[in-house]
Design a protein around this motif. Sequence first.
Motif, PDB file in Angstrom:
ATOM      1  N   PRO A 151      -4.551  -0.786   1.092  1.00 31.10           N
ATOM      2  CA  PRO A 151      -3.378   0.024   0.754  1.00 31.10           C
ATOM      3  C   PRO A 151      -2.080  -0.768   0.819  1.00 31.10           C
ATOM      4  CG  PRO A 151      -4.294   0.688   2.873  1.00 31.10           C
ATOM      5  CD  PRO A 151      -5.285  -0.231   2.246  1.00 31.10           C
ATOM      6  N   GLU A 152      -1.996  -1.723   1.758  1.00 26.31           N
ATOM      7  CA  GLU A 152      -0.790  -2.543   1.864  1.00 26.31           C
ATOM      8  C   GLU A 152      -0.543  -3.336   0.585  1.00 26.31           C
ATOM      9  OE1 GLU A 152      -3.145  -2.404   4.129  1.00 26.31           O
ATOM     10  OE2 GLU A 152      -2.195  -1.699   5.989  1.00 26.31           O
ATOM     11  N   GLU A 153      -1.613  -3.805  -0.038  1.00 30.34           N
ATOM     12  CA  GLU A 153      -1.466  -4.583  -1.267  1.00 30.34           C
ATOM     13  C   GLU A 153      -0.965  -3.731  -2.426  1.00 30.34           C
ATOM     14  OE1 GLU A 153      -4.680  -8.085  -1.483  1.00 30.34           O
ATOM     15  OE2 GLU A 153      -5.588  -6.156  -0.920  1.00 30.34           O
ATOM     16  N   THR A 154      -1.313  -2.450  -2.440  1.00 35.60           N
ATOM     17  CA  THR A 154      -0.822  -1.589  -3.523  1.00 35.60           C
ATOM     18  C   THR A 154       0.683  -1.417  -3.434  1.00 35.60           C
ATOM     19  OG1 THR A 154      -1.132   0.495  -2.285  1.00 35.60           O
ATOM     20  CG2 THR A 154      -3.008  -0.327  -3.545  1.00 35.60           C
ATOM     21  N   VAL A 155       1.176  -1.267  -2.211  1.00 35.28           N
ATOM     22  CA  VAL A 155       2.621  -1.122  -2.012  1.00 35.28           C
ATOM     23  C   VAL A 155       3.325  -2.435  -2.330  1.00 35.28           C
ATOM     24  CG1 VAL A 155       4.429  -0.612  -0.332  1.00 35.28           C
ATOM     25  CG2 VAL A 155       2.272   0.681  -0.281  1.00 35.28           C
ATOM     26  N   ALA A 156       2.747  -3.546  -1.891  1.00 36.10           N
ATOM     27  CA  ALA A 156       3.342  -4.858  -2.169  1.00 36.10           C
ATOM     28  C   ALA A 156       3.430  -5.115  -3.665  1.00 36.10           C
ATOM     29  CB  ALA A 156       2.524  -5.957  -1.499  1.00 36.10           C
ATOM     30  N   ALA A 157       2.456  -4.602  -4.431  1.00 38.38           N
ATOM     31  CA  ALA A 157       2.459  -4.798  -5.885  1.00 38.38           C
ATOM     32  C   ALA A 157       3.672  -4.143  -6.528  1.00 38.38           C
ATOM     33  CB  ALA A 157       1.170  -4.246  -6.488  1.00 38.38           C
ATOM     34  N   ASP A 169      -2.436   8.833  -1.021  1.00 38.94           N
ATOM     35  CA  ASP A 169      -2.191  10.041  -0.235  1.00 38.94           C
ATOM     36  C   ASP A 169      -0.728  10.080   0.187  1.00 38.94           C
ATOM     37  OD1 ASP A 169      -4.859  10.822  -0.347  1.00 38.94           O
ATOM     38  OD2 ASP A 169      -5.376   9.848   1.540  1.00 38.94           O
ATOM     39  N   LYS A 170      -0.118  11.244   0.030  1.00 37.66           N
ATOM     40  CA  LYS A 170       1.298  11.366   0.379  1.00 37.66           C
ATOM     41  C   LYS A 170       1.554  11.036   1.847  1.00 37.66           C
ATOM     42  CE  LYS A 170       5.253  14.507   0.099  1.00 37.66           C
ATOM     43  NZ  LYS A 170       5.687  14.298   1.499  1.00 37.66           N
ATOM     44  N   SER A 171       0.621  11.402   2.706  1.00 36.98           N
ATOM     45  CA  SER A 171       0.811  11.136   4.137  1.00 36.98           C
ATOM     46  C   SER A 171       0.903   9.646   4.417  1.00 36.98           C
ATOM     47  CB  SER A 171      -0.322  11.757   4.951  1.00 36.98           C
ATOM     48  OG  SER A 171      -1.583  11.320   4.481  1.00 36.98           O
ATOM     49  N   PHE A 172       0.147   8.838   3.672  1.00 34.30           N
ATOM     50  CA  PHE A 172       0.249   7.386   3.829  1.00 34.30           C
ATOM     51  C   PHE A 172       1.571   6.881   3.257  1.00 34.30           C
ATOM     52  CE2 PHE A 172      -0.258   3.339   1.475  1.00 34.30           C
ATOM     53  CZ  PHE A 172      -0.243   2.472   2.560  1.00 34.30           C
ATOM     54  N   LEU A 173       1.930   7.333   2.064  1.00 34.38           N
ATOM     55  CA  LEU A 173       3.155   6.846   1.430  1.00 34.38           C
ATOM     56  C   LEU A 173       4.408   7.244   2.208  1.00 34.38           C
ATOM     57  CD1 LEU A 173       2.323   7.396  -2.358  1.00 34.38           C
ATOM     58  CD2 LEU A 173       2.276   5.258  -1.047  1.00 34.38           C
ATOM     59  N   ASP A 174       4.332   8.343   2.958  1.00 31.22           N
ATOM     60  CA  ASP A 174       5.463   8.727   3.801  1.00 31.22           C
ATOM     61  C   ASP A 174       5.813   7.627   4.803  1.00 31.22           C
ATOM     62  OD1 ASP A 174       6.052  11.215   2.724  1.00 31.22           O
ATOM     63  OD2 ASP A 174       4.656  12.275   4.045  1.00 31.22           O
ATOM     64  N   THR A 175       4.831   6.809   5.161  1.00 31.75           N
ATOM     65  CA  THR A 175       5.058   5.762   6.164  1.00 31.75           C
ATOM     66  C   THR A 175       5.661   4.489   5.567  1.00 31.75           C
ATOM     67  OG1 THR A 175       2.855   4.708   5.965  1.00 31.75           O
ATOM     68  CG2 THR A 175       3.048   6.629   7.424  1.00 31.75           C
ATOM     69  N   VAL A 177       7.932   4.578   2.609  1.00 31.35           N
ATOM     70  CA  VAL A 177       9.190   4.816   1.894  1.00 31.35           C
ATOM     71  C   VAL A 177      10.360   4.319   2.742  1.00 31.35           C
ATOM     72  CG1 VAL A 177      10.752   6.590   1.039  1.00 31.35           C
ATOM     73  CG2 VAL A 177       8.318   6.747   0.542  1.00 31.35           C
ATOM     74  N   ASP A 178      11.240   3.567   2.083  1.00 36.36           N
ATOM     75  CA  ASP A 178      12.399   3.014   2.789  1.00 36.36           C
ATOM     76  C   ASP A 178      13.586   2.980   1.831  1.00 36.36           C
ATOM     77  OD1 ASP A 178      11.785   0.936   1.051  1.00 36.36           O
ATOM     78  OD2 ASP A 178      10.853  -0.308   2.596  1.00 36.36           O
ATOM     79  N   GLY A 179      14.570   2.161   2.108  1.00 32.83           N
ATOM     80  CA  GLY A 179      15.742   2.078   1.236  1.00 32.83           C
ATOM     81  C   GLY A 179      15.438   1.491  -0.126  1.00 32.83           C
ATOM     82  N   GLU A 180      14.316   0.796  -0.244  1.00 35.34           N
ATOM     83  CA  GLU A 180      13.944   0.177  -1.516  1.00 35.34           C
ATOM     84  C   GLU A 180      12.995   1.051  -2.318  1.00 35.34           C
ATOM     85  OE1 GLU A 180      12.118  -4.106  -3.095  1.00 35.34           O
ATOM     86  OE2 GLU A 180      11.615  -3.377  -1.097  1.00 35.34           O
ATOM     87  N   LEU A 181      11.997   1.621  -1.676  1.00 32.19           N
ATOM     88  CA  LEU A 181      11.003   2.443  -2.351  1.00 32.19           C
ATOM     89  C   LEU A 181      11.381   3.914  -2.276  1.00 32.19           C
ATOM     90  CD1 LEU A 181       7.751   0.746  -0.997  1.00 32.19           C
ATOM     91  CD2 LEU A 181       8.747   0.487  -3.275  1.00 32.19           C
ATOM     92  N   VAL A 182      11.099   4.649  -3.359  1.00 33.18           N
ATOM     93  CA  VAL A 182      11.404   6.071  -3.402  1.00 33.18           C
ATOM     94  C   VAL A 182      10.141   6.857  -3.754  1.00 33.18           C
ATOM     95  CG1 VAL A 182      13.806   5.718  -4.046  1.00 33.18           C
ATOM     96  CG2 VAL A 182      12.090   5.969  -5.843  1.00 33.18           C
ATOM     97  N   MET A 183      10.056   8.062  -3.216  1.00 37.38           N
ATOM     98  CA  MET A 183       8.949   8.958  -3.509  1.00 37.38           C
ATOM     99  C   MET A 183       9.302   9.788  -4.739  1.00 37.38           C
ATOM    100  SD  MET A 183       5.946  10.115  -1.947  1.00 37.38           S
ATOM    101  CE  MET A 183       6.198  10.012  -0.171  1.00 37.38           C
ATOM    102  N   TRP A 229       0.005  14.589  13.622  1.00 32.54           N
ATOM    103  CA  TRP A 229      -0.052  13.347  12.850  1.00 32.54           C
ATOM    104  C   TRP A 229       0.466  13.501  11.419  1.00 32.54           C
ATOM    105  CZ3 TRP A 229      -0.872   8.843  15.172  1.00 32.54           C
ATOM    106  CH2 TRP A 229      -1.497   8.836  16.419  1.00 32.54           C
ATOM    107  N   GLU A 230       0.714  14.769  10.987  1.00 30.19           N
ATOM    108  CA  GLU A 230       1.269  15.060   9.664  1.00 30.19           C
ATOM    109  C   GLU A 230       0.437  14.426   8.542  1.00 30.19           C
ATOM    110  OE1 GLU A 230       5.311  13.703   9.828  1.00 30.19           O
ATOM    111  OE2 GLU A 230       5.975  15.410  11.021  1.00 30.19           O
ATOM    112  N   VAL A 231      -0.873  14.642   8.615  1.00 33.60           N
ATOM    113  CA  VAL A 231      -1.765  14.036   7.620  1.00 33.60           C
ATOM    114  C   VAL A 231      -2.037  14.956   6.426  1.00 33.60           C
ATOM    115  CG1 VAL A 231      -2.923  12.485   9.222  1.00 33.60           C
ATOM    116  CG2 VAL A 231      -3.773  14.815   8.980  1.00 33.60           C
TER     117      VAL A 231
END
Length: 235
Positions: A151-157, A169-175, A177-183, A229-231
């Motif tokens: 999953p880390e590689e998908t975000v890095a891509a 999964d939205k629960s994973f992407l919630d972790t 999202v930052d100032g650069e990435l947006v949901m 855990w908000e999963v």
Amino acid sequence: MKSLILSTAIAAVAGTMAFADTVRLGTEGAYAPWNFLNDAGEVDGFERELGDELCKRAELTCEWVTNEWDSIIPNLTSGNYDAIIAGMSITDEREEVIDFTQAYTPPDPSAYVALSADVDLEGGVIAAQATTIQAAFIAEQGWTVVEFATPEETVAAVRNGEADAVLADKSFLDTVVDGELVMLERTEAIGGGVGLGLRESDDALRAKFDAAITSMKEDGSLNTMIAKWEVSSQW
């Protein structure tokens, strides 16, 4: 071929017998908040807490094993561990190879993360972890999908421009999202909830876990753990 079949059969029998003493739980350890490795290098997260509680209620002694996602089902069927508890959605395709307990969470919405809110999903390149329901969904839409092992590689891509967005999964992407990435606002309803995966021969072990899951649903403790855990949504 005969020796291969015999070896597989022996492994399956050995795995079935092993749970009488110790049940080995296989997880990825790389999909927060579902499962991850903490600073001490130990499996942590929602599924660690859940798995420990299920084993307690089922009166089983359990050990944790980590395994890469792309070989997590083959290593279950070959006897390297006795159950998968790794945020794995119940699908018809997977049920052709392994069995599942009842779902311990409802389906978690799949969401998109990108560098811009106006990304063109249909005309762009979408990253997803290999052999996931998200990768299959993108392919079914006829969109361009690029698959990665973790999953880390998908975000890095997305960050480095290899992909325009990632679907997970939205629960994973919630972790992440930052100032650069947006949901993105768009979400997808795919998958049939998340359950433990077991070998098709392990009916007794599945029954023990099913009973433990049912007891957690009935006393409300499963919903409490899900909320902590908000999963996903609650039962």
